[in-house]
Design a protein around this motif. Structure first.
Motif, PDB file in Angstrom:
ATOM      1  N   HIS A 132       0.962   4.131  -2.912  1.00  0.00           N
ATOM      2  CA  HIS A 132       0.713   5.533  -2.575  1.00  0.00           C
ATOM      3  C   HIS A 132       1.895   6.409  -2.950  1.00  0.00           C
ATOM      4  O   HIS A 132       1.723   7.501  -3.529  1.00  0.00           O
ATOM      5  CB  HIS A 132       0.401   5.673  -1.082  1.00  0.00           C
ATOM      6  CG  HIS A 132      -0.018   7.053  -0.709  1.00  0.00           C
ATOM      7  ND1 HIS A 132       0.888   8.037  -0.356  1.00  0.00           N
ATOM      8  CD2 HIS A 132      -1.236   7.636  -0.665  1.00  0.00           C
ATOM      9  CE1 HIS A 132       0.245   9.152  -0.096  1.00  0.00           C
ATOM     10  NE2 HIS A 132      -1.052   8.941  -0.282  1.00  0.00           N
ATOM     11  N   HIS A 159       0.837  -1.212   0.000  1.00  0.00           N
ATOM     12  CA  HIS A 159       0.000   0.000   0.000  1.00  0.00           C
ATOM     13  C   HIS A 159       0.867   1.255   0.000  1.00  0.00           C
ATOM     14  O   HIS A 159       0.563   2.224  -0.699  1.00  0.00           O
ATOM     15  CB  HIS A 159      -0.938  -0.010   1.207  1.00  0.00           C
ATOM     16  CG  HIS A 159      -2.059  -0.973   1.070  1.00  0.00           C
ATOM     17  ND1 HIS A 159      -3.196  -0.698   0.369  1.00  0.00           N
ATOM     18  CD2 HIS A 159      -2.212  -2.242   1.519  1.00  0.00           C
ATOM     19  CE1 HIS A 159      -4.005  -1.732   0.401  1.00  0.00           C
ATOM     20  NE2 HIS A 159      -3.427  -2.687   1.083  1.00  0.00           N
ATOM     21  N   THR A 180      -4.700   5.299  -3.355  1.00  0.00           N
ATOM     22  CA  THR A 180      -4.858   4.301  -2.297  1.00  0.00           C
ATOM     23  C   THR A 180      -5.948   3.318  -2.707  1.00  0.00           C
ATOM     24  O   THR A 180      -6.877   3.671  -3.440  1.00  0.00           O
ATOM     25  CB  THR A 180      -5.245   4.952  -0.956  1.00  0.00           C
ATOM     26  OG1 THR A 180      -6.469   5.677  -1.136  1.00  0.00           O
ATOM     27  CG2 THR A 180      -4.158   5.877  -0.448  1.00  0.00           C
TER      28      THR A 180
END
Length: 182
Positions: A114, A110, A120
């Motif tokens: 990002h 993640h 996201t």
């Protein structure tokens, strides 16, 4: 007011042409054409709607769509949903990065997305997307701290004994055992 409305139906197709159109591969369109066929047969909106299992509001909308545009007016016009956050090229680039730099934690994936792409994803959705591309989260099994330092040697020795590859002829009376060893 009885709530039973009869609507004037424009006959864009004959009944035979309507029967032929119902053989389409599009299930939602076929259902809507069945509704129109019920209207051709003289059903009021409520009866035609209940026969195909739709609400009164949908039946009214379908009747107007038929009158305005015929078969093309009844064809569902789904826009395809929200566009993906990452393009196909970006997602394949992400998959290459993940394959090269293994192992990854979900949190690290993640953070990578990002930092690199500025978007996201919900964790459940990201795992679905990765599974669909052939990637799966997996936890590497750590070494058992109880195992001896020479565990591989012990396994090789026991395996050769079990398969009868041992040079000792004195153990010939022991049965050959295959299985998992600790």
């Amino acid at each position: 007011m009885s709530g039973r409305r009869r609507v004037e139906v424009v006959e864009h197709l004959s009944e035979e042409e309507l029967d032929e159109a119902q053989k389409a591969d599009e299930a939602p369109l076929v259902r809507r054409l069945c509704f129109v066929k019920n209207l051709y047969a003289g059903d009021v909106l409520q009866e035609a709607a209940s026969r195909v299992g739709v609400s009164q509001a949908n039946s009214s909308r379908w009747a107007h769509a038929w009158n305005d545009g015929g078969v093309d007016g009844l064809r569902p016009s789904f826009g395809g949903g929200r566009p993906p956050k990452l393009s196909d090229e970006q997602f394949s680039d992400l998959c290459e990065i993940l394959e090269e730099g293994q192992p990854w934690t979900p949190r690290a994936i993640h953070a990578l997305i990002h930092d690199r792409y500025g978007v996201t994803y919900d964790p459940a959705h990201l795992s679905r997307k990765l599974r669909a591309s052939g990637m799966h989260y997996a936890k590497p099994r750590p070494m058992d701290p109880r195992s001896p330092d020479d565990a591989e040697e012990i396994l090789a020795e026991r395996l050769s004994q079990a398969l009868g590859e041992d040079d000792d002829e004195s153990d010939e009376d022991d049965p050959v055992i295959l299985g998992f060893f600790r």
